[in-house]
Enzyme design. Sequence first.
Site, PDB file in Angstrom:
ATOM      1  N   LYS A   1       0.820  -1.213   0.000  1.00 41.36           N
ATOM      2  CA  LYS A   1       0.000   0.000   0.000  1.00 41.36           C
ATOM      3  C   LYS A   1       0.856   1.266   0.000  1.00 41.36           C
ATOM      4  CE  LYS A   1      -3.999  -2.210   2.123  1.00 41.36           C
ATOM      5  NZ  LYS A   1      -4.890  -2.026   0.971  1.00 41.36           N
TER       6      LYS A   1
ATOM      7  N   LYS B   1      -8.760 -11.406  -4.838  1.00 39.61           N
ATOM      8  CA  LYS B   1      -9.828 -11.341  -3.855  1.00 39.61           C
ATOM      9  C   LYS B   1     -10.827 -10.247  -4.213  1.00 39.61           C
ATOM     10  CE  LYS B   1     -10.435 -11.119   1.181  1.00 39.61           C
ATOM     11  NZ  LYS B   1      -9.729 -10.957   2.474  1.00 39.61           N
TER      12      LYS B   1
ATOM     13  N   LYS C   1     -13.227  -3.893  -2.235  1.00 37.82           N
ATOM     14  CA  LYS C   1     -13.854  -2.584  -2.377  1.00 37.82           C
ATOM     15  C   LYS C   1     -13.003  -1.645  -3.217  1.00 37.82           C
ATOM     16  CE  LYS C   1     -15.951  -2.594   2.256  1.00 37.82           C
ATOM     17  NZ  LYS C   1     -15.955  -1.893   3.547  1.00 37.82           N
TER      18      LYS C   1
END
Length: 405
Positions: free
Chosen positions: A173, A268, A271
């Site tokens: 990230k 996966k 969102k």
Amino acid sequence: MAHAALSHFLILSSSRFSRLGSRTRFLTKPTSLSGSFSPIPVTGKGFRCCCSAATVDTSPSVKKRVVSGVQPTGSIHLGNYLGAIKNWVALQDTYEALFFIVDLHAITLPYDTRQLGNTTRDTAALYLACGIDVSKASVFVQSHVRSHLELMWLLCASTPIGWLQKMIQFKEKSRKEGGENASVSLLVYPDLMAADILLYQADCVPVGEDQKQHLELARELAQRVNHLYGGKKWKKLGGRGGSLFKVPEPLIPQAGARVMSLTDGLSKMSKSAPSDMSRINLLDSKDLIADKIKRCKTDSFAGLEFDNAERPECNNLLSVYQIVSGKTKEEVMLECKDMSWGKFKPLLTDALIEHLSPIQACYQEITAETDYLDKVLSEGADRATELADATMRNVYQAMGFYPRR
């Protein structure tokens, strides 16, 4: 505790804490005379609308606790539901449960300040709509229990920075955020996740495969703090001695732990994925669900089958159908093994719509009653605070802080 979907069930040994207010096992509306709640049953296969405020429970039995949460970023999707929330509904029948909305985790990446409050409320409403029964579980907002942040800071004081820099999600990230432009919160959020776990004295933590590393950090921190401040050191400061935290064990759900993207069976459902076509959101309309399933990625093999590494999309879609239909793996295989995609996709679509429609109807009822939802969240935070305060008193004492008189 995932960034996109926090799924850390915490099973804790502790006595049942006090309940406030009155409870029902139905979605309820206030009457015009008294403001009390009258039950409005919402029916649907495998669902009940369990939305109520709390009541005093005089049961002498002692249950272990389950705690978990999901971030209020974006829309709650099928992966969040099948991988976490649906499991909570089963666990609340056996354990004393606390389920919260992890809004503090939602700010580690850029976010819309105008939407955070709304999505937090919507997420809480979906918890209830999915079947969380507040006669069995407490629902609250993470930031409403300040001990989460307090304990995170105390844990940071005992966390070697090298432990945090090794976290895989931090590396991924922070790289997306431009390295040095990533926020400090992205580095230390595993300490907040550990605080979420240790604050309630977890025995074991149901987590997804991608969260094992974060749980291991929580385990190591529990052991480190116990060694640095617990035992005889704590007793010399007037405490009871022994361990400050339990060391939690992982518990990975057997079914529904990992729902994959509709556009890539190896990724996966998320969102944060750029395309909304990659996921089924719990509040998607019937037409949108049908369109997403119609367009989802499949393959050119004949028939349908589970557990073929060359057919990740096939395994994912069959697994989703198995869970939402309530059938066994063997029943699904017998029913679908000779089907074409053209026949199976409408079958899956119908099963999804049948499963999600009661959730959507219940959600609409809940969000229409703002005062009711606020009361549920307030009472849930009160009960969670009672438990958290007990842990924090011990930690502050063991770490040598001067107590408020």
